[in-house]
Design an enzyme around this catalytic site. Structure first.
Site, PDB file in Angstrom:
ATOM      1  N   ASP A  14      44.792  38.608  39.838  1.00 23.78           N
ATOM      2  CA  ASP A  14      45.228  39.985  40.088  1.00 23.78           C
ATOM      3  C   ASP A  14      45.872  40.077  41.477  1.00 23.78           C
ATOM      4  OD1 ASP A  14      45.559  42.677  39.906  1.00 23.78           O
ATOM      5  OD2 ASP A  14      43.438  43.194  39.842  1.00 23.78           O
ATOM      6  N   LYS A  30      37.866  29.181  44.467  1.00 22.75           N
ATOM      7  CA  LYS A  30      37.116  29.196  45.728  1.00 22.75           C
ATOM      8  C   LYS A  30      35.829  28.388  45.474  1.00 22.75           C
ATOM      9  CE  LYS A  30      36.531  30.929  49.961  1.00 22.75           C
ATOM     10  NZ  LYS A  30      37.440  30.719  51.088  1.00 22.75           N
ATOM     11  N   TYR A  72      35.720  41.137  36.368  1.00 30.32           N
ATOM     12  CA  TYR A  72      36.226  42.214  35.520  1.00 30.32           C
ATOM     13  C   TYR A  72      35.439  42.354  34.215  1.00 30.32           C
ATOM     14  CZ  TYR A  72      40.251  42.425  38.605  1.00 30.32           C
ATOM     15  OH  TYR A  72      41.065  42.557  39.699  1.00 30.32           O
ATOM     16  N   ASP A  88      42.416  31.162  49.480  1.00 30.88           N
ATOM     17  CA  ASP A  88      42.916  31.691  50.758  1.00 30.88           C
ATOM     18  C   ASP A  88      44.076  30.849  51.281  1.00 30.88           C
ATOM     19  OD1 ASP A  88      40.860  29.862  50.807  1.00 30.88           O
ATOM     20  OD2 ASP A  88      39.876  30.641  52.587  1.00 30.88           O
TER      21      ASP A  88
END
Ligand code: NAD
Length: 339
Positions: free
Chosen positions: A225, A167, A120, A201
């Site tokens: 988000d 991640k 972002y 995930d």
């Protein structure tokens, strides 16, 4: 207090929220300023300097959703506000509400999302005609700052555990740095607040299957988000998901949902998320009694189920829902306290 009504369903929800907060017994002085799509047409910018100046002066704002054009057009006002005011922490609690039909009835999660960097940061470019790059920025300072915010929130609110979500198995450098920063901060809270980490995930699957295992989650911007919308889905959807953007100099309170243009002007949308954002604002202002009164009145109206909006299965419009909460607050109104 700055009030930004916003676009789409924003003005109706802002009006409902203002009426409920005014009925809390706190004496607010509202400064209404406009930002968003309509302002773009009038002032050539969706975020006039006067809006930033108002928030800087009042230090606290409540804001309706603002439309962001997809793919082209002006940059997100929400992202610009967060960056201009240094609102580095995005706090999104997701707590079950009695009376709402959801998969679980005891969800109590707090999502702490880093609000200033990651994908972002807005650093994107085309590479020739047929490729594009968006750059993911992760810094140690911002990562440690958000991790500390999550741990301090956990301490102040009697929570037991912080889970860092990442991640880092694939993005070893950027997400690896985020995780390293979280581990550094966690060491300062050892023995007081538990710490663990999860790959994003796997985290999504676990939240859907066993949300009770989790408490406070801290995430970089993009995962925050997405996972906060997932958490909102666990407790009744976007219509009931509040949020706060908090910095050292200012705080802006807003619902997680957007401007839902298809419902604009129909007195249909659910004001719960913005009212609960107002509850977060009352707590931030050091007015926990008023916060609890508003939240209790809202929850009671939802539990009763007679005056809720369509998305909660009720027959009421936005303003009738607000009326029911105001009426309930009126039964127990204390003397006015200044905001
Ligand atoms: P959205 O949240 O506006 O709407 C998605 C759907 O969720 C709606 O069609 C509606 O069915 C439901 N919904 C959302 N809020 C609701 C409410 N209060 N009551 C009842 N139902 C509700 O998401 P979108 O359609 O992806 O985005 C629309 C615009 O909002 C876009 O321009 C987007 O950029 C913007 N947006 C702004 C913010 C913000 O200002 N903080 C956040 C998200 C999206």
């Amino acid at each position: 207090m700055t009030l930004i009504p916003g676009d789409g369903i924003g003005p109706e929800l802002a009006e409902a929220t203002r009426r409920v907060l005014d009925a809390s017994g706190v004496d607010f002085e509202w400064e209404v300023v406009e930002a968003g799509e309509a302002v773009m047409a009038k002032h050539g910018t969706p975020l006039p300097d006067s809006v930033l100046a108002s928030i800087q002066r009042n230090r606290v704002a409540i804001k309706g959703p603002i439309t962001t054009p997809i793919g082209e057009g002006f940059r997100s006002v929400n992202v610009s506000l967060r960056q201009a005011l240094g609102l580095y922490a995005n706090l999104r609690p997701a707590r079950s509400i009695q009376g709402l039909k959801t998969r679980y009835d005891d969800v109590d999660l707090v999502i702490v999302r880093e609000n200033t960097e990651d994908l972002y940061a807005g650093i994107e470019h085309r590479v020739g005609r047929d490729a594009a790059e968006s750059i993911k920025i992760i810094t140690r300072d911002a990562s440690e700052r958000i991790a500390r915010f999550a741990f301090e929130y956990a301490v102040a609110n009697g929570r037991r555990k912080v889970t860092a979500v990442h991640k880092a198995n694939i993005m070893k450098l950027s997400d690896g740095l985020f995780l390293e920063a979280c581990r550094t901060v966690a060491a300062d809270y050892e023995g007081r607040i538990e710490f663990e980490d999860r790959i994003v995930d796997n985290m999504c699957m676990q939240l859907v299957q066993k949300p009770d295992l989790y408490d406070v989650l801290v995430l970089p911007n993009l995962y925050g988000d997405i996972v906060s919308d997932l958490a909102a889905g666990l407790v009744g959807g976007l219509g009931v998901a509040p949020g706060a953007n908090i910095g050292t100099e200012a705080a802006v309170f807003e619902a997680v949902h957007g401007s839902a243009p298809k419902y604009a002007g129909q007195n249909k949308a659910n004001p719960t998320a913005l009212i609960l954002s107002g509850v977060l604002m009352l707590r931030h202002l050091g007015l926990p009694d008023a916060a609890t009164r508003v939240e209790d009145a809202l929850r009671a109206v939802i539990a009763e189920g007679k005056a809720t909006t369509y998305d909660l299965g009720g027959p009421a419009g936005t303003s009738d829902f607000a009326d029911a909460i105001v009426e309930r607050l009126g039964r127990t109104a204390p003397a006015a306290a200044p905001a």
